[in-house]
Scaffold this motif. Structure first.
Motif, short mmCIF file in Angstrom:
data_model
loop_
_atom_site.label_atom_id
_atom_site.label_comp_id
_atom_site.label_asym_id
_atom_site.label_seq_id
_atom_site.Cartn_x
_atom_site.Cartn_y
_atom_site.Cartn_z
N SER A 161 5.04 -16.56 4.45
CA SER A 161 5.20 -16.55 5.90
C SER A 161 4.27 -15.51 6.51
O SER A 161 3.96 -14.49 5.87
N GLN A 162 3.85 -15.74 7.73
CA GLN A 162 2.92 -14.81 8.37
C GLN A 162 3.53 -13.43 8.55
O GLN A 162 2.86 -12.41 8.40
N ASN A 163 4.83 -13.38 8.84
CA ASN A 163 5.49 -12.09 9.01
C ASN A 163 5.42 -11.26 7.73
O ASN A 163 5.16 -10.05 7.77
N ASN A 164 5.65 -11.91 6.59
CA ASN A 164 5.62 -11.18 5.33
C ASN A 164 4.19 -10.83 4.91
O ASN A 164 3.97 -9.79 4.29
N ILE A 165 3.24 -11.68 5.26
CA ILE A 165 1.84 -11.34 5.01
C ILE A 165 1.45 -10.11 5.83
O ILE A 165 0.81 -9.18 5.33
N ASN A 166 1.88 -10.09 7.10
CA ASN A 166 1.59 -8.93 7.96
C ASN A 166 2.30 -7.68 7.44
O ASN A 166 1.78 -6.56 7.57
N TYR A 167 3.48 -7.85 6.85
CA TYR A 167 4.23 -6.73 6.30
C TYR A 167 3.49 -6.10 5.11
O TYR A 167 3.62 -4.91 4.84
N GLY A 168 2.72 -6.94 4.42
CA GLY A 168 1.91 -6.41 3.32
C GLY A 168 2.09 -7.10 2.00
O GLY A 168 1.45 -6.73 1.01
N ALA A 182 -1.18 -7.33 -10.53
CA ALA A 182 -1.54 -5.93 -10.32
C ALA A 182 -1.76 -5.56 -8.86
O ALA A 182 -1.84 -4.37 -8.54
N SER A 183 -1.82 -6.54 -7.98
CA SER A 183 -2.12 -6.25 -6.56
C SER A 183 -1.07 -6.88 -5.65
O SER A 183 -1.39 -7.77 -4.85
N PRO A 184 0.18 -6.44 -5.73
CA PRO A 184 1.24 -7.09 -4.96
C PRO A 184 1.33 -6.68 -3.50
O PRO A 184 2.11 -7.26 -2.76
N ALA A 185 0.54 -5.68 -3.08
CA ALA A 185 0.63 -5.19 -1.70
C ALA A 185 -0.75 -5.00 -1.10
O ALA A 185 -1.69 -4.60 -1.79
N THR A 186 -0.87 -5.27 0.19
CA THR A 186 -2.11 -5.03 0.92
C THR A 186 -2.15 -3.58 1.39
O THR A 186 -1.15 -3.07 1.93
N ASN A 215 -2.70 -0.19 3.47
CA ASN A 215 -2.55 0.18 4.88
C ASN A 215 -1.66 -0.78 5.66
O ASN A 215 -1.91 -1.08 6.82
N THR A 216 -0.64 -1.27 4.97
CA THR A 216 0.40 -2.07 5.62
C THR A 216 1.74 -1.37 5.36
O THR A 216 1.81 -0.42 4.59
N THR A 217 2.79 -1.88 6.00
CA THR A 217 4.11 -1.27 5.79
C THR A 217 4.49 -1.27 4.33
O THR A 217 4.90 -0.24 3.77
N TYR A 218 4.35 -2.42 3.67
CA TYR A 218 4.71 -2.50 2.25
C TYR A 218 3.73 -1.71 1.39
O TYR A 218 4.13 -1.01 0.45
#
Length: 278
Positions: free
Chosen positions: A156-163, A251-255, A257-260
């Motif tokens: 979902s876009q919200n979760n992508i934005n979350y990181g 190995a890369s579960p988070a983006t 500089n995002t909240t997550y």
């Protein structure tokens, strides 16, 4: 599950009594050996001191030395470090009930036979899940590897934005290759939250792609595999932890500089010895 395990580990570390407040009914139904006291939420428990962490996917050292009074810890608590010294106890407590286990065996058997696997291979896999059959690196029968593919809400876009980041098909192929390079024969049980995507992207003949309508049954199947490939999320994490075999993770579960990305500490979330791949 992280909250329960962290509560148990923190209580033991501080010589306190492990207790949950209104433990989730699905947890009680799925697992047959929980030992923590289950307290009702009421004025008494609401009066407990609260020690809350703001970084839910990392480790907070404050919990190592708590004041010995009735205490409520924070939510999520997603770090193996809170309970690693008691991990064998946690694994015993998270033993699936007989009903869940029997449904897991039936789901695997039905899906293997529906995929034209032989009766002998199917019985071998069920024997491995039950701990009755063992395999060797160069044996004629296959090593059993569970795979959990988390997509669903994560795209979902919200979760992508979350990181949140999604493991793609290249990661899955690389992770599967790791086991195929090591073992002569491998059977992969791929449990997917997006069956259409999995069937479109993964075509090898030694993969059984399916899911069940009961999350506890899916996790039980992972836990009874010899090794596990997880993608993202805590569901696959727990299936992997309970399996006690080799674990491969994305190995890369988070983006960044995002909240997550700002609350996830990789070395706090993934235990030592697990294998990172992209």
């Amino acid at each position: 599950m992280f909250e329960y395990a962290a509560m148990f580990g923190i209580a033991k570390t501080n010589n306190m009594t492990p207790a949950g407040i209104d433990l989730d009914s699905s947890l009680i139904t799925a697992f047959s050996s929980l030992t923590a006291v289950n307290l009702p939420e009421n004025n008494f428990t609401r009066s407990f001191k609260q020690v809350i962490t703001g970084r839910h996917a990392s480790y907070d050292k404050r919990y190592e030395k708590l004041e010995r009074i009735d205490t409520v810890i924070g939510v999520h608590m997603q770090s193996w470090k809170y309970f690693w010294n008691y991990r064998e106890d946690i694994q015993r407590q998270f033993t699936f009930s007989q009903d869940v286990a029997e449904n897991a065996y039936k789901a695997v058997k039905d899906n293997m036979l529906d995929s034209n696997r032989t009766e002998a291979e199917t019985n071998h896999v069920i024997g491995v899940m039950k701990g009755l059959t063992h395999t060797t690196k160069n044996g004629a029968f296959s090593v059993l590897v569970g795979i959990h593919v988390r997509r669903g809400d994560y795209i979902s876009q919200n979760n992508i934005n979350y990181g949140f980041r999604i493991a793609d098909e290249n990661y899955l192929r690389n992770a599967m290759k790791l086991f195929l390079d090591e073992y002569r024969n491998v059977t992969f049980l791929m449990l997917c939250t997006d069956l259409a995507w999995c069937k479109e992207k993964i075509h090898t003949t030694n993969v059984i792609i399916f899911s069940t309508p009961v999350p506890a049954v899916d996790m039980c199947i992972l836990s009874k595999s010899q090794h596990v490939i997880m993608t993202v999320g805590t569901f696959g994490w727990w299936g992997a932890f309970l399996s006690r075999g080799k674990v491969v993770y994305y190995a890369s579960p988070a983006t960044s500089n995002t909240t997550y990305g700002n609350v996830l500490v990789i070395e706090d979330f993934f235990p030592p010895g697990w294998i990172a791949l992209t």
